[in-house]
Design an enzyme around this catalytic site. Structure first.
Site, PDB file in Angstrom:
ATOM      1  N   GLY B 512      19.834 -18.579  28.948  1.00  0.00           N
ATOM      2  CA  GLY B 512      19.393 -19.446  30.035  1.00  0.00           C
ATOM      3  C   GLY B 512      18.888 -18.659  31.225  1.00  0.00           C
ATOM      4  O   GLY B 512      18.297 -19.201  32.141  1.00  0.00           O
ATOM      5  N   GLN B 513      19.134 -17.333  31.192  1.00  0.00           N
ATOM      6  CA  GLN B 513      18.799 -16.517  32.361  1.00  0.00           C
ATOM      7  C   GLN B 513      17.315 -16.164  32.418  1.00  0.00           C
ATOM      8  O   GLN B 513      16.849 -15.671  33.429  1.00  0.00           O
ATOM      9  CB  GLN B 513      19.676 -15.247  32.372  1.00  0.00           C
ATOM     10  N   ALA B 552      27.154  -7.480  31.850  1.00  0.00           N
ATOM     11  CA  ALA B 552      26.955  -6.391  32.801  1.00  0.00           C
ATOM     12  C   ALA B 552      25.550  -6.367  33.409  1.00  0.00           C
ATOM     13  O   ALA B 552      25.022  -5.304  33.719  1.00  0.00           O
ATOM     14  CB  ALA B 552      27.267  -5.041  32.140  1.00  0.00           C
ATOM     15  N   SER B 553      24.947  -7.533  33.570  1.00  0.00           N
ATOM     16  CA  SER B 553      23.628  -7.637  34.217  1.00  0.00           C
ATOM     17  C   SER B 553      22.627  -6.652  33.604  1.00  0.00           C
ATOM     18  O   SER B 553      21.814  -6.063  34.303  1.00  0.00           O
ATOM     19  CB  SER B 553      23.741  -7.374  35.729  1.00  0.00           C
ATOM     20  N   ARG B 554      22.693  -6.477  32.274  1.00  0.00           N
ATOM     21  CA  ARG B 554      21.972  -5.355  31.681  1.00  0.00           C
ATOM     22  C   ARG B 554      20.674  -5.725  30.979  1.00  0.00           C
ATOM     23  O   ARG B 554      19.870  -4.844  30.637  1.00  0.00           O
ATOM     24  CB  ARG B 554      22.878  -4.633  30.680  1.00  0.00           C
ATOM     25  N   THR B 556      17.635  -7.323  31.507  1.00  0.00           N
ATOM     26  CA  THR B 556      16.308  -6.976  32.019  1.00  0.00           C
ATOM     27  C   THR B 556      16.107  -5.461  31.974  1.00  0.00           C
ATOM     28  O   THR B 556      15.065  -4.963  31.551  1.00  0.00           O
ATOM     29  CB  THR B 556      16.129  -7.492  33.459  1.00  0.00           C
ATOM     30  N   GLY B 753      21.895 -10.216  37.478  1.00  0.00           N
ATOM     31  CA  GLY B 753      22.515 -11.448  36.984  1.00  0.00           C
ATOM     32  C   GLY B 753      23.819 -11.815  37.664  1.00  0.00           C
ATOM     33  O   GLY B 753      24.060 -12.971  37.997  1.00  0.00           O
ATOM     34  N   GLU B 754      24.692 -10.839  37.851  1.00  0.00           N
ATOM     35  CA  GLU B 754      26.009 -11.149  38.398  1.00  0.00           C
ATOM     36  C   GLU B 754      26.042 -11.102  39.920  1.00  0.00           C
ATOM     37  O   GLU B 754      26.888 -11.732  40.564  1.00  0.00           O
ATOM     38  CB  GLU B 754      27.034 -10.152  37.856  1.00  0.00           C
TER      39      GLU B 754
END
Lengths: 157, 805, 288
Positions: B512-513, B552-554, B556, B753-754
């Site tokens: 969804g991101q 972990a916002s990884r 992208t 993301g986070e």
């Protein structure tokens, strides 16, 4: 054996007859009996709005409605709206404004937004926010959804 | 009409997709209600699975009688632990079985499961299962778990004669138990805190209490499992880490991982909730194996609350010091993590928390200790921010308090201690790009922070029942992956068809991101194609290359670099072919607007699709298909938790403005001004959506969401009393992006993301203190909690620092 | 799985009350409460499920003499948008505006809200301070029998009312307020709606030269039913609405209620809010 009942109603512009369990809600009928899965189960208690449909021109939570209570009425789901050219602008606004992330709340949001736009010609931000208070979204923070509906209302007509 | 001659001389103007507002590729389907989530998929012959959960919080199971359930028409399979002799322990610490054996330790515990013709029949069957329990004392408070003589949640098994059984070394906690309630401990330090304290002019110590919240994905958990005639497994799953889970599921089923295929239908929200394997997934597989039919299992919303992971609740005592000139001297942190009955990722949040304590600001001496302890409460998992919300809540309140105690402006105090590019911190993190000070400055300027801060402070004692407040908090988070597993990489397969359309096959999952859109953008940027030319395949382990998962916002950063790598290889091949064909050196060629062009003039050389067909339909026929695997240049931490664990770090500052009604305790969130160092904006529409969504999730954490657990029992498993933020409650949001252009990042970007959820609670606490002069150390800021604090009815929290021996 | 044996959708009031004669009937109106409660097994169906949607006598909002009659099937949306209600009963509009969500307001009925008898029922507080009466219909012999009772005596406990199993609520009657009538409603919460009240307060009366008379004060979510606060009313009746009266009334209100602790708030906080908000509302009334 659970009690059954025959009902006849208009679904997305098409008359249909269907046999349902009397205790079943309209959401279960749409998804499990009729097979239209665009209307989502989010909570089953009317708290999240993912199951929003329109009945006789107003928006309702289909989880809070008995299937038998659809008898003789006019029901519109997201699938019906998706075939309605007038709703194209709204759908496009959701896409253009980034109002969709995981998308699970989106059909309910679109159904409720469509109702808001029918009720208010050019709704402002406050009006749209209040109109969407029964629709939960965990991804977007609502801003882009509100923007989409306001923008759509501003350009319509 | 185009003639060949005209085409040849056509000039293609430079264009870029980077930084533009790109529509999310799957949005039209989703907005039409056509997207099929797991809930919407039904396989022919499918049965419905349901789980019987414990009626008690902590008890021995004396007997289970399933005979009546088995006899119910429409029931295919009923299983308990006794029916699955090959159960393997699951979870991060391998401390429980999917179906509980002999003992239940929490409200969510799985005792039996049914597969039946319909959900209604399965539910009716559950009601027919009789379980006899013998209650055990309940530990509902982590402080009780560490008291001497506390009841053990995972006692070591005893033989029939009462003596300890001697179990094999290396067996898991689920088998051999644990002699205490300490699930995990983390001890980190750099410098010498005793020395730091001695050098301090001011030392403060406070206890902070962070509560339970949960993900509340709008789509409830579910899965469909099917075994084929040869015993191969097909799973439709919501996992965020398909490749790790493929291996784990194989272990739990005692089969070769090669026999497991995971398909990920679109997912109704993730936020970290799907990083661990939960009992229901393994149980669904057991049911499908036993029934030899596909089994679908979906939670109800109530079950979603009861049996999903939570954010890690934390009790934390922080001791900090500084000099009169505003230099930070030391930090000492002790935390008690309520692990719940079992260990999931929540226990490991100190990996992130200690980074914030050691490295958000320059601090020469830092000492950090966590004990994660077993209780009979729900167990905590990973959740967007991964401990950072908790750590930031404490640290950023202390920043304000230290500044106040030395009479320094809180903004100046932060600027004085903020990190810069080039810094290698005590924990070994190396900040190659760092827009931290720009974030602070920008957020402060755009919100008129200093002016309002002073004005509100002066107004605290003035008449009037509504007080305005402004508060600031900042964050540091991994922004270039996190090297926790043996690899932090991602694979890409890229193929081009003879119309110059690209199929991008990536290991990275879409939750969804908007990863599918941003990855397509990066590929198009290399290949000079429009977004519409790309089809993304990202949801089937039988097709996609390996990736460690969405966390972990990884995505992208890691999957982006991987996609760029594959695209660059494709481009090199295309240009080499074109160079040969047109006898122009490769260096003088480029791809743009669907053409091979001359790099200097932009003059079209040949339509790309035509060149690809030329390449394909010739004697030495060839296709353009490339693969790339990207592994970031980060390192694993050493045993002391030191090391440069991410390839880049993200920074952000948020300023929160509130209105406090002192007669009701209602705090209205008026405005949030954010400045985030994201490296570079790739998809502006997508990144705004991430930030806005994160801010509102942080708002929920700070103000409205509270999963109430009393003695192990959840009191509000519904949206009526677990309050997510609704549309009318959102603040005005002013978000700025700081583009520090990370050297390693894809087009300069870092993960985000986070980040946006992290600062909110801390900044809100500072804003309330600015408005009222009263500081709140416990979340969430519900009207009653705020009202009590304003009226002096909140006893000062204090947890005496404690460290596992 | 269920004892439900019969589904019935009568088209007249006579049919409906005849069906109710044996009392073994579950009544379905808007369904916003019955649907989730029955799905979750918290409500057991009786022999017959009777859908009253198609009974014309239960619809409509009309002026009848000096009363406004709201049919039991009127939805919350219909009520808040109706010209008669907007003109004469703005306090009811205010409460309706805080009721659940748009979707639920579009489906939920006033009759359902009354029969649910929730201590926190949003419409019940304004109805109490407006001296509403509940209309009931039954068929004791072979003839339709209709009567009404004050709403203030209707509630017995959470979900419990004085309506017998053979009776149907057909509507609610509200006297048209006098020209100098003032009424206020306040619902404490962090959201405009979609929230179960922590407490709610209704205040009404006739204001003459700063003096309040025929005072009505009602509180929600502080007792097993929505309640009138008689001591608070007495403290205000016939008094000039000055700071001393207001403070005294607010203090009496705090002592008069006996709320409980639950997941939404503690009893202590509820009492504090009864005091603070009563004071705030009376202050607003004094300025009106």
């Amino acid at each position: 054996m659970s009690l059954k009942h025959d009902i006849e109603f208009t679904l997305n512009g098409v008359k249909r007859r269907v046999q349902v369990d009397v205790t079943m809600n309209a959401l279960a009928m749409l998804r499990d009996v009729i097979g239209l899965t665009g209307t989502k189960y989010g909570c089953g208690e009317g708290e999240c709005g993912a199951c929003t449909i329109q009945v006789d021109g107003v928006s309702l939570n289909s989880c809070l409605m008995f299937a038998v209570d659809c008898d003789g009425r006019e029901v519109t789901t997201i699938e019906g709206l998706a075939n309605d050219p007038q709703a194209d602008a709204l759908r496009d606004a959701f896409v253009e404004h980034g109002a969709v992330q995981c998308g699970f709340c989106t059909p309910g949001m679109v159904m409720q937004a469509d109702h808001i736009l029918h009720k208010h010609e050019h709704p402002d931000e406050g009006c749209v926010k209040r109109g969407l208070e029964g629709n939960l979204c965990r991804c977007t923070g609502y801003k882009k959804i509100v923007d989409a509906v306001v923008a759509c209302g501003a350009t319509e007509k | 009409m185009n003639t060949v001659a005209e085409k040849k001389h056509r000039v293609i103007e430079p264009d870029s997709l980077i930084g533009k507002r790109i529509r999310k590729m799957d949005a039209p389907e989703k907005a039409s209600g056509r997207t099929r989530y797991i809930h919407d998929i039904n396989l022919s012959g499918q049965l419905h699975g349901k789980i019987l959960r414990s009626a008690r919080i902590h008890a021995l199971i004396k007997s289970i009688d399933t005979s009546a359930a088995r006899a119910l028409p429409g029931v295919h399979v009923v299983i308990t632990a006794a029916d699955i002799p090959d159960q393997r322990p699951i979870g991060v610490a391998k401390d429980h079985f999917p179906l509980k054996v002999g003992r239940v330790r929490s409200q969510r515990d799985e005792i039996a499961a049914v597969a039946a013709e319909s959900e209604e029949i399965a539910e009716a069957a559950l009601k027919l299962i009789k379980v006899e329990y013998e209650d055990l004392p309940v530990i509902g408070d982590p402080e009780d778990a560490i008291k001497p003589g506390a009841v053990l949640i995972h006692p070591e098994p005893h033989g029939a004669d009462g003596t300890h059984m001697h179990l094999k070394q290396g067996m898991s906690i689920a088998h051999k138990g644990k002699p205490d309630n300490i699930a995990m401990r983390f001890d980190y330090s750099h410098g010498d805190v005793v020395k730091g304290e001695a050098e301090s002019d001011v030392v403060i110590e406070d206890t902070f209490k962070l509560h339970y919240v949960t993900h509340c994905c709008m789509g409830v958990s579910g899965m469909i499992a099917e075994f084929d005639a040869s015993g191969n497994v097909l799973m439709y799953s919501n996992t965020q880490v398909p490749f790790l889970h493929k291996r784990e599921f194989a272990e739990y089923l005692n089969i070769d991982p090669a026999r497991i295929r995971i398909i990920q239908p679109p997912i109704g929200g993730g936020f970290g909730s799907k990083l661990d394997i939960y009992p229901f997934e393994v149980i669904c597989l057991y049911l499908a194996r036993a029934a030899k039919r596909p089994v679908k299992m979906l939670f109800t919303r109530e079950e979603e609350f009861l049996a999903s992971p939570t954010r890690q609740p934390v009790l934390l005592t922080l001791r900090s010091g500084c000099k009169k000139d505003g230099t930070l001297t030391f930090r000492q942190v002790h935390t008690l993590h309520d692990n719940g009955a079992y260990t999931s990722w929540g226990a490991t949040t100190p990996f992130v928390m200690m980074q914030t304590f050691s490295s958000l600001y320059r601090v020469p001496h830092c000492d950090y200790h966590t004990a994660a302890v077993y209780t009979n409460n729900p167990y905590a998992g990973s959740f967007r921010g991964y401990g950072n919300l908790q750590a930031t809540f404490a640290i950023e309140q202390h920043m304000d308090m230290l500044a106040q105690s030395i009479g320094m402006d809180p903004l100046e105090f932060r600027m004085k201690n903020a990190q810069d590019a080039g810094e290698v911190t005590g924990q070994g993190m190396s900040f190659k790009s760092c827009g931290f000070k720009d974030c602070i400055r920008t957020a402060a300027q755009r919100s008129d922070f200093s002016h309002k801060f002073g004005e509100n402070q002066a107004n605290q004692k003035a008449p009037g029942t509504v007080k305005r407040g402004i508060g600031m908090a900042s964050m540091l988070h991994v922004g270039g992956g996190a090297k926790i597993y043996p690899s932090d990489g991602c694979g890409t397969i890229l193929k081009m068809d003879d119309f110059a359309n690209v199929t991008l096959i990536t290991g990275a999952s879409e939750i969804g991101q908007g990863s599918e859109t941003v990855l397509s953008q990066l590929v198009c940027e290399e290949l000079g194609l429009p977004i519409s030319a790309v089809t993304v395949v990202n949801n089937d382990t039988a097709i996609t290359p390996w990736d460690v998962g969405v966390h972990a916002s990884r995505t992208t950063f890691i999957a982006g670099n991987s996609a760029i790598g594959a695209a660059k290889k494709a481009k090199a091949k295309i240009l080499a072919v074109a160079a040969k064909k047109f006898e122009i050196a490769e260096d003088y060629l480029d791809l743009r607007g669907g053409f091979v062009i001359k790099a200097d003039s932009g003059e079209a050389v040949i339509e790309l699709s035509k060149l690809l067909r030329n390449l394909h339909f010739q004697d030495k026929a060839e296709l353009v298909m490339t693969t790339f695997y990207y592994e970031p240049p980060s390192v694993h931490q050493d045993k002391g938790f030191k090391g440069d664990v991410s390839a880049a770090y993200a920074w952000g500052t948020q300023v929160v403005e509130v209105e406090v009604d002192t007669e009701t305790g209602i705090v209205k969130l008026i405005k949030v001004t954010g400045a985030h160092d994201v490296g570079r904006v790739l998809n502006r529409l997508g990144i705004e959506g991430q930030i806005e969504g994160g801010v509102v999730m942080g708002q929920g954490y700070a103000f409205t969401e509270d999963l109430m657990i009393e003695n192990g029992r959840m009191k509000n498993p519904n949206f009526r009393d677990y309050k997510l933020v609704t549309a009318p409650e959102i603040p005005e949001m002013d978000i700025a992006f700081i583009e520090s252009m990370d050297g390693e990042g894809p087009q300069g970007a870092k993960g985000v993301g986070e980040a946006p959820a992290i600062c909110m609670a801390a900044a809100a606490a500072n804003a309330i203190a600015n408005a009222t002069g009263v500081r709140l150390f416990e979340l969430p800021f519900t009207p009653e909690k705020v009202y009590r604090a304003l009226h002096g009815k909140t006893p000062k929290l204090y947890w005496k620092p404690w460290k596992a021996e | 799985m269920t004892e439900l044996k019969h589904y019935y959708a009568p088209t007249s009031l006579d049919q409906a009350v005849e069906c109710l004669k044996d009392g073994d009937v579950t009544i379905l109106a808007g369904g916003t409460d019955l649907t989730p409660q029955s799905q979750a097994g918290r409500i057991k169906f009786k022999h017959t499920l009777m859908n009253i949607r198609h009974i014309p006598q239960l619809s409509g909002i009309t002026l009848e003499g000096d009363e406004i009659r709201i049919g039991a099937l009127a939805t919350i949306t219909e009520i808040m948008e109706h010209p008669l209600v907007k003109q004469h009963l703005p306090v009811l509009v205010e409460a309706c505006d805080h009721f659940a969500s748009d979707q639920i307001r579009n489906a939920g009925t006033i009759g359902g809200n009354i029969c649910n008898a929730s201590p926190a029922g949003d419409t019940l507080i304004p109805l109490l301070v407006l001296d509403a009466r509940v209309e009931l219909a039954s068929m004791p012999e072979d003839k339709l029998y209709r009567h009404s009772m004050p709403l203030s005596t209707f509630f017995v406990g959470p979900g419990k009312t004085r309506k017998s199993l053979c009776e149907l609520v057909t509507g609610v009657r509200i006297p048209v307020p006098a020209a100098n009538h003032v009424a206020r409603f306040y619902k404490l919460g962090t959201r405009p709606a979609l929230d179960i009240s922590t407490i709610s307060i209704g205040v009404a009366g006739c204001l003459n030269g700063g003096v309040l008379s025929q005072v009505r004060v009602a509180f929600g979510a502080v007792a097993p039913t929505p309640v009138r606060a008689e001591q608070t009313e007495q403290a205000l009746e016939g008094k000039p609405l000055d700071a001393a009266t207001i403070e005294k009334a607010a203090a009496i209100a705090r002592d008069e209620v006996h709320p409980i602790d639950d997941v939404r708030a503690s009893a202590w906080y509820r009492k504090e809010m009864i005091h603070n908000i009563t004071k705030r509302i009376l202050g607003h009334v004094a300025q009106a």
